[in-house]
Design a protein around this motif. Structure first.
Motif, PDB file in Angstrom:
ATOM      1  N   LEU A   1      46.988  35.702  47.875  1.00 32.05           N
ATOM      2  CA  LEU A   1      46.136  35.385  46.729  1.00 32.05           C
ATOM      3  C   LEU A   1      44.680  35.724  47.045  1.00 32.05           C
ATOM      4  N   ALA A   2      44.218  35.322  48.223  1.00 32.33           N
ATOM      5  CA  ALA A   2      42.849  35.626  48.641  1.00 32.33           C
ATOM      6  C   ALA A   2      42.636  37.134  48.757  1.00 32.33           C
ATOM      7  N   ASP A   3      43.610  37.842  49.301  1.00 35.74           N
ATOM      8  CA  ASP A   3      43.500  39.299  49.433  1.00 35.74           C
ATOM      9  C   ASP A   3      43.374  39.964  48.064  1.00 35.74           C
ATOM     10  N   GLU A   4      44.165  39.506  47.107  1.00 30.12           N
ATOM     11  CA  GLU A   4      44.112  40.093  45.763  1.00 30.12           C
ATOM     12  C   GLU A   4      42.799  39.757  45.065  1.00 30.12           C
ATOM     13  N   ALA A   5      42.273  38.543  45.284  1.00 29.38           N
ATOM     14  CA  ALA A   5      40.971  38.191  44.721  1.00 29.38           C
ATOM     15  C   ALA A   5      39.893  39.117  45.287  1.00 29.38           C
ATOM     16  N   ALA A   6      39.978  39.412  46.574  1.00 23.51           N
ATOM     17  CA  ALA A   6      39.025  40.339  47.202  1.00 23.51           C
ATOM     18  C   ALA A   6      39.162  41.739  46.602  1.00 23.51           C
ATOM     19  N   ASP A   7      40.391  42.167  46.330  1.00 23.16           N
ATOM     20  CA  ASP A   7      40.598  43.480  45.707  1.00 23.16           C
ATOM     21  C   ASP A   7      39.971  43.536  44.314  1.00 23.16           C
ATOM     22  N   VAL A   8      40.117  42.451  43.547  1.00 20.68           N
ATOM     23  CA  VAL A   8      39.520  42.405  42.207  1.00 20.68           C
ATOM     24  C   VAL A   8      38.002  42.534  42.310  1.00 20.68           C
ATOM     25  N   LEU A   9      37.395  41.768  43.205  1.00 21.48           N
ATOM     26  CA  LEU A   9      35.943  41.835  43.361  1.00 21.48           C
ATOM     27  C   LEU A   9      35.514  43.223  43.830  1.00 21.48           C
ATOM     28  N   GLY A  10      36.234  43.782  44.789  1.00 22.71           N
ATOM     29  CA  GLY A  10      35.897  45.113  45.287  1.00 22.71           C
ATOM     30  C   GLY A  10      35.944  46.158  44.182  1.00 22.71           C
ATOM     31  N   MET A  11      36.993  46.124  43.371  1.00 17.74           N
ATOM     32  CA  MET A  11      37.109  47.099  42.292  1.00 17.74           C
ATOM     33  C   MET A  11      36.067  46.852  41.202  1.00 17.74           C
ATOM     34  N   LEU A  12      35.691  45.597  40.979  1.00 25.19           N
ATOM     35  CA  LEU A  12      34.629  45.315  40.019  1.00 25.19           C
ATOM     36  C   LEU A  12      33.304  45.909  40.504  1.00 25.19           C
TER      37      LEU A  12
END
Length: 99
Positions: free
Chosen positions: A61-72
């Protein structure tokens, strides 16, 4: 770490990734990848809340949240959005309002 420093680091990593995989990262690609990552975050949330099959993993979950922020951050860079300023204008202004 300031958002601008985080963004610069994410963009460097994105440059490496794009070069290694031959990806043309236009704004359309960044928005589509942001949507993809949000879907993956949603899937992990559903697993953790017992509403989807698969093993629940808080780290995922934390990894995917980081991916969302990175892509944003990547999307905002390509769109010419100063995200720090946008946050000040849209959200942080409410801290100055007397209640």
């Amino acid at each position: 770490m300031l958002l601008s420093h985080l963004s610069a680091s994410v963009l460097k990593i994105s440059d490496i990734y794009a070069a290694e995989h031959g990806i043309d990262r236009d704004r359309d690609w960044a928005l589509l990848k942001l949507q993809e990552e949000l879907g993956e975050l949603t899937a992990e949330h559903l697993r953790l809340s017992g509403r989807a099959r698969g093993e629940a993993d808080p780290k995922a979950l934390a990894d995917e949240a980081a991916d969302v922020l990175g892509m944003l951050l990547i999307y905002c860079d390509g769109a010419g959005i100063d995200l720090e300023q946008a946050m000040r204008d849209k959200w942080l202004k409410w801290l100055a309002v007397e209640r």
